[in-house]
Design an enzyme around this catalytic site. Structure first.
Site, short mmCIF file in Angstrom:
data_model
loop_
_atom_site.label_atom_id
_atom_site.label_comp_id
_atom_site.label_asym_id
_atom_site.label_seq_id
_atom_site.Cartn_x
_atom_site.Cartn_y
_atom_site.Cartn_z
N HIS A 121 -3.61 -9.00 3.26
CA HIS A 121 -5.06 -9.11 3.42
C HIS A 121 -5.39 -10.00 4.61
CE1 HIS A 121 -5.76 -8.19 -1.13
NE2 HIS A 121 -5.73 -7.10 -0.40
N ARG A 133 0.85 -1.19 0.00
CA ARG A 133 0.00 0.00 0.00
C ARG A 133 0.89 1.25 0.00
NH1 ARG A 133 -2.03 -3.52 4.00
NH2 ARG A 133 -4.11 -4.38 3.51
N LYS A 170 -2.20 -2.47 8.01
CA LYS A 170 -3.37 -2.09 8.79
C LYS A 170 -3.34 -2.79 10.14
CE LYS A 170 -6.38 -1.10 4.85
NZ LYS A 170 -7.68 -1.41 4.17
N TYR A 229 -9.00 -10.75 -7.14
CA TYR A 229 -8.05 -10.72 -8.24
C TYR A 229 -8.18 -11.94 -9.14
CZ TYR A 229 -6.15 -7.12 -5.25
OH TYR A 229 -6.02 -6.01 -4.47
N HIS A 232 -2.91 2.37 -5.77
CA HIS A 232 -3.77 1.22 -5.48
C HIS A 232 -3.98 0.38 -6.74
CE1 HIS A 232 -5.94 -0.66 -2.28
NE2 HIS A 232 -7.01 -0.83 -3.02
N ARG A 265 -1.03 -1.71 -7.19
CA ARG A 265 -1.13 -2.85 -6.25
C ARG A 265 -2.04 -3.93 -6.84
NH1 ARG A 265 -1.28 -4.31 -0.63
NH2 ARG A 265 -3.34 -4.87 0.16
#
Length: 338
Positions: A310, A188, A212, A319, A284, A287
């Protein structure tokens, strides 16, 4: 405002107990400040007096000027806030418990094709290699002190024929390292700008990123990214620091020697795409492209999940839809009996 104390307590809770990033906490604060302001205009003077109808009126007001994705985020913020207030005895009941999150249409992430990504990377590498190494001499120091080029560092369309300042040389090396690392790792943009020097392990070709929830993971990168990163750290970055008179642990710096922020990194990506003549993308989308190309190349879904950071495999599975769509298109183009 009467709500300020409760809002401050909630934001402090998010920061200390939930491990959310500063950007996420700021987003919660902005969403809630807007909601509480509207409630105040409606004449609601106490959080104990807020009803689900008040919140639905706020939703109707906000939906006139915000997309569904923004509204969904705002509802999550409001529901979390009132649940916190009830859990901590600040209100008798939770008026937001019955508030429904707007449904967001499922859209496939935008990605570059592999040939477009190659064109983009070749373009940034060529821009970095077309200028001589940054000159640390006193003469270049004088040039720097007289004119500091902003992070856009000019639009030089013929790098070989147009004079390039030492600062522009350094920033070209930085931009190439940013682009190569983003595409090589799929990290990110906030993870990129948060990198420190001790997060890089060149011997193993890995970086340690903080994602995150302050979760750390180790992500590998390849030879092109290693080369671009080495050139920036050995040639461009020292020049920037020397002539800015600063000491900094951040990997990526702005023109004045400070850690770059996500906005500056996004500008680098958009500008690089424009120069390369590929579709306009941001970090993004880069990514998304990295994840899709890894899956197309045979990477395991769980490996890609780990690399991207994730928490849910379902997020990574988006994806696979892109890859299947590309496979179908190639099949229809190439197979005689398609």
């Amino acid at each position: 405002m009467e709500y300020d104390r409760q809002l401050d307590a909630f934001l402090e809770y998010l920061d200390r107990n939930r491990g959310l990033s500063a950007n996420t906490v700021r987003s919660y604060g902005a969403d809630l400040a807007e909601c509480l302001h509207i409630l105040h205009l409606y004449g609601v003077t106490s959080l104990n007096a807020v009803t689900v109808d008040d919140l639905r009126s706020w939703l109707a007001h906000e939906s006139r000027s915000h997309a569904r994705s923004s509204m969904a985020r705002k509802v999550v913020s409001v529901r979390s806030f009132f649940a916190f207030l009830q859990d901590h005895g600040m209100i008798a009941s939770d008026p937001a418990a019955g508030l429904k999150t707007p449904k967001i249409p499922t859209t496939l992430p935008a990605v570059l094709s592999e040939s477009q990504a190659e064109t983009l990377m070749n373009s940034v590498d060529a821009a970095a290699s077309s200028v001589p190494a940054a000159d640390p001499s006193p003469a270049s120091s004088a040039a720097f002190s007289s004119t500091v080029v902003p992070d856009g560092h000019g639009e030089s369309k013929g790098a070989s024929s147009v004079p390039v300042s030492p600062q522009q040389q350094a920033l070209a090396l930085r931009d190439a390292a940013i682009m190569e690392l983003l595409y090589a790792t799929g990290i990110r943009v906030s993870e990129l700008t948060g990198l420190d020097l001790n997060d890089i392990d060149f011997s193993a070709r890995t970086i340690r990123v903080t994602g995150k929830g302050n979760k750390q993971r180790v992500v590998p990168f390849g030879a092109p990214a290693s080369k671009a990163l080495s050139q920036w750290l050995e040639e461009g970055r020292p020049w920037i620091l020397e002539h800015a008179g600063r000491s900094e642990t951040a990997v990526f710096l702005g023109a004045r020697g400070k850690r770059i922020d996500p906005r500056q990194a996004r500008t680098v990506v958009h500008r690089s795409a424009a120069k390369a003549g590929v579709p306009d993308i941001g970090p993004h989308a880069l990514r998304h492209s990295a994840a899709t190309h890894m899956l197309d190349g045979g990477a395991d879904l769980r490996e890609v999940q780990e690399m991207l950071g994730h928490s849910s495999l379902q997020t990574t599975q988006r994806y696979t839809h892109v890859s299947i769509e590309q496979l179908t298109r190639r099949y229809n183009q190439a197979f005689p009996r398609a």
